[in-house]
Design an enzyme around this catalytic site. Structure first.
Site, short mmCIF file in Angstrom:
data_model
loop_
_atom_site.label_atom_id
_atom_site.label_comp_id
_atom_site.label_asym_id
_atom_site.label_seq_id
_atom_site.Cartn_x
_atom_site.Cartn_y
_atom_site.Cartn_z
N TRP A 184 25.77 83.32 37.68
CA TRP A 184 24.89 82.58 36.79
C TRP A 184 23.45 82.58 37.28
O TRP A 184 22.54 82.18 36.56
CB TRP A 184 25.39 81.14 36.62
N ASP A 185 23.24 83.07 38.50
CA ASP A 185 21.90 83.19 39.05
C ASP A 185 20.98 83.98 38.12
O ASP A 185 19.78 83.70 38.01
CB ASP A 185 21.92 83.92 40.40
N GLU A 229 27.92 72.92 45.65
CA GLU A 229 29.28 73.35 46.00
C GLU A 229 29.84 72.65 47.23
O GLU A 229 30.93 72.97 47.68
CB GLU A 229 29.30 74.88 46.19
N LYS A 280 24.22 70.81 48.93
CA LYS A 280 23.92 72.21 49.25
C LYS A 280 22.67 72.70 48.52
O LYS A 280 21.84 73.40 49.09
CB LYS A 280 25.12 73.08 48.88
N GLN A 281 22.56 72.36 47.24
CA GLN A 281 21.44 72.82 46.43
C GLN A 281 21.23 71.85 45.28
O GLN A 281 22.05 70.96 45.06
CB GLN A 281 21.71 74.22 45.88
#
Length: 775
Positions: free
Chosen positions: A362-363, A493, A605-606
């Protein structure tokens, strides 16, 4: 962090050989041209630390999924980007001694990736164990003009000896993927042949039980040798082994003489040619490029890069490290994906390594499409969307394997051909927010380009499939009297199997709203095409639309009334709320903590909630964005390459300029400085688009407002000025931001009106408009 790469505006330079970091340097100095590429390996033998890597776009192997506990719905295989035939090899012997920098004394060394021209160059002076000294000078590129080929100019100068050189240019298919099980090979030999100074090798991927095509790749080479710049007579002795062809040449060399090897190579795959003609097409291609010669190939290749930089360069005055970082990221994006083939996409490692297997995440939609929209022809981004449309039936099949029905589509987390090929359950089954990113990319493309024909041609069918999935994925909670979404993984994640991830719930509802909007638009503007889509998709116009509206109006979104922040998921505040500063001795946690401890912690994580606020910032007040940023960013460890850019853009928007710049530096130099201790595995290609976004969407405040390009630029205090080029619809603009003001130059003959600090600014054809002051 590593800090051995010399700061340079246009080049990645390794001064002195850092053998311990060689695999990192190989990643940094990788080359590609959209069709093929390779890591920055040495041409000659090297027995030290190295990850040999050559890759051909679209070629992969479906490796059987190996898990301890099989679950229904698991993909049958994990797609591996295959390490392909090594075409760059040139073995060198001086007398009986093998040239190998791992066994030589390296007296002088410089390796340079010239990003302006797309050239990898290396010079070295070495002393062999027997005392003979020689100089190496190699120049290599993957041609952007002839994009299935590469060329090498390899020079050796004898510094203190007379002897016989044995030169063996070769093609070697005896290669392995580093992560292969039991050191297995994925290639079988189909054909090989040699003749004077040339050779051909055809390899085929092993058979598989999954119906995936067995790919063939024909690699061909031709070489020529000169002594002191002049043609010289030589005999080329053919060599053939299993999956190996070469030509060996013996030439006497005297002290002070320079021997030059020119090697031309091609990689042609069965994705582009019929298997029956691969060998002949390879011969024709090799003949054509060798006839051109090295200098002409070089010049044509450089000309393509010149045109690319004219369109997508960002200049930064006052900070060489920042300048190098942004060009490094733009360069690798430019050589990974060219948009010429709608069957291809952007792998997370590009042509720089094997990790992550499949080629599409999906990046692409969340990070890469904005870059290509602004820096390339419109067809490049459109082809990325068409790629997903062509996989719609596979997405419906993927959803069906998980029990969804009636045309519901779940796009894969990782794919090569539209099939899911990721084998971690918490990702494959639960990280479903990826569906929303694909819907958002359709919106992003049409908003930016004004090309609403895409909606009727392709987009609405994709949106209907995704919306049907969301409708079936939620359920009504009698307790909450709202719709909920259970058992998901959000962008963070470091959380798995949570309920009501705010971002996933939000993007699901947004997708339903947007799909309803597109249906309404076609109802009034192109009802004939809408009726065709309704028939093709068996769409229940009244029933499905009513169900979607009910979900939109009644979705549950976790929220903390006291802090006035959106909660990442239900129960998030049950965690011990700490900040990254509290665990400074434990970083990175993905290498120092157990997975159990990570999942129980609050650490992120992000961007997760912040990812949604970035996508949909127009739907939130600035104070909302600030509160959520100040709550979540201190918990974020940024152990995903996709994290820093989103934080940089949001920090810039809410006026946290120091934080915005800190995050920019992290994303721009993530691989160059090896922030996450993983550059040796390959570069983070898809997140590189985030570096560009940090400048253009962050510092320059680029948005689209009511169909107009909008800019709200400021200049980081670490810089003196910066400039970038941006294409918007029919115009190409050069924006320069200095401490004195903003300059907007229209490079095209199409006049345009943009918004600068919220006010209309007319820029005539080929005109330049200056505004004094910032803001």
């Amino acid at each position: 962090m590593k800090n051995y790469i010399t700061h340079h505006e246009w080049s990645i330079v390794e001064d002195g050989f850092h053998a311990a970091n060689n695999e990192i340097t190989e990643s940094l100095m990788s080359l590609g041209n959209g069709r093929m590429g390779q890591r920055g390996n040495f041409e000659e033998t090297y027995s030290g630390k190295t990850l040999l890597g050559n890759y051909v776009a679209g070629v992969y192997f479906p490796d059987k999924t190996r898990v301890g506990w099989w679950k229904n719905g698991y993909p049958n295989y994990f797609a591996k980007v295959l390490n392909a035939c090594n075409w760059i090899g040139i073995d060198i012997k001086v007398g009986e001694e093998v040239l190998d920098l791992n066994t030589c004394t390296v007296d002088d060394f410089r390796r340079e990736l010239n990003m302006k021209e797309g050239i990898l160059e290396r010079t070295a002076t070495v002393t062999l164990p027997g005392g003979k000294r020689l100089k190496i000078h190699s120049t290599r590129f993957c041609s952007m003009a002839d994009d299935e080929s590469g060329a090498i100019c390899y020079k050796i100068t004898a510094l203190n000896f007379d002897d016989t050189l044995t030169i063996t240019p070769y093609l070697d298919g005896n290669i392995r993927n580093r992560d292969s099980n039991y050191d297995e090979s994925f290639w079988t030999e189909i054909h090989k042949e040699t003749s004077f100074s040339e050779g051909y090798l055809v390899l085929e991927t092993k058979g598989n039980p999954y119906g995936v095509e067995q790919f063939q790749v024909a690699t061909g080479m031709r070489f020529d040798i000169k002594l002191n710049g002049l043609k010289t007579d030589y005999q080329s002795l053919p060599v053939k082994y299993e999956k190996y062809v070469a030509g060996t040449v013996h030439i006497d060399i005297r002290e002070g003489q320079e021997l030059t090897v020119y090697k031309y190579a091609v990689n042609l795959s069965s994705t582009n040619y019929d298997k029956e003609v691969l060998v002949q097409e390879a011969k024709n291609y090799v003949g054509r490029i060798s006839e051109k010669g090295f200098e002409q190939l070089y010049a044509e290749h450089v000309k393509v890069w010149e045109a690319k930089w004219e369109r997508n360069d960002i200049t930064i005055q006052g900070n060489i490290a920042a300048q190098q970082g942004i060009r490094f990221n733009i360069f690798h994006l430019g050589q990974t994906y060219t948009g010429e083939d709608e069957r291809l996409n952007i792998g997370p490692k590009g042509f720089t390594g094997e990790k992550y297997g499949g080629s599409t995440y999906w990046d692409t939609e969340a990070y890469c499409i904005p870059f290509y929209l602004s820096t390339a022809d419109q067809k490049v981004a459109r082809n990325l969307l068409v790629y997903r449309f062509k996989h719609l039936e596979k997405a419906i099949e993927n959803a069906g394997k998980l029990g969804f029905q009636d045309g519901a589509a779940l796009y894969p987390m990782v794919t090569m051909n539209g099939e899911e090929c990721h084998n971690e359950w918490e990702i494959t089954f639960e990280e479903i927010h990826r569906n929303g990113a694909i819907a958002y990319a359709i919106y992003d493309y049409t908003r930016y380009t004004g090309d609403e024909t895409y909606l009727s041609d392709y987009g609405l069918e994709v949106l209907i499939g995704i919306s049907r999935f969301w409708k079936q994925r939620v359920n009504w909670s009698e307790d909450k009297k709202q719709y909920v979404m259970l058992g998901v993984t959000g962008p963070n994640e470091y959380e798995n199997n949570v309920n009501n991830n705010w971002y996933t719930n939000y993007i699901a509802c947004w997708t339903l709203r947007y799909t309803l909007e597109v249906i309404g638009k076609l109802w009034t503007e192109n009802s004939r095409r809408l009726n065709e889509i309704i028939l093709q998709t068996h769409f229940d116009l009244n029933g499905e639309m009513a169900a979607w509206k009910h979900i939109v109006e009644n979705m549950h979104f976790p929220y903390d009334q006291e802090r006035k922040v959106y909660l990442q998921q239900s129960g998030f505040l049950d965690k011990e709320i700490l900040t990254v500063d509290d665990i400074s001795a434990h970083r990175p946690i993905n290498q120092k903590w157990s997975w159990d401890r990570i999942l129980r912690s609050c650490f992120i994580k992000q961007a997760d909630v912040l990812q949604g606020l970035y996508f949909f910032e127009d739907e939130f007040q600035a104070d909302d964005i600030r509160r959520n940023f100040e709550f979540y960013e201190p918990m974020t460890v940024h152990e995903s390459s996709l994290s820093p850019c989103v934080h940089s853009i949001l920090a810039a928007k809410i006026g946290l300029r120091d934080k915005a710049y800190e995050m920019y530096v992290r994303t721009a130099r993530l691989d160059l400085d090896d922030y996450n201790n993983d550059t040796e595995d390959g570069l983070h290609i898809t997140s590189m688009a985030g570096t560009w976004m940090s400048v253009v969407k962050g510092f320059a405040g680029q948005r689209v407002k009511n169909g107009s390009l909008s800019l709200n630029p400021y200049i980081p205090e670490q810089w003196n000025s910066y400039s970038f080029r941006i294409g918007f619809r029919d115009a190409l603009l050069r924006i320069e931001v200095t401490r004195d003001g903003v300059s907007v130059r229209n490079i095209t003959d199409s006049p345009i009106t943009i918004l600068l600090y919220g006010r209309p600014l007319e820029v005539g054809a080929l005109a330049t408009v200056m505004q004094t002051g910032l803001g």
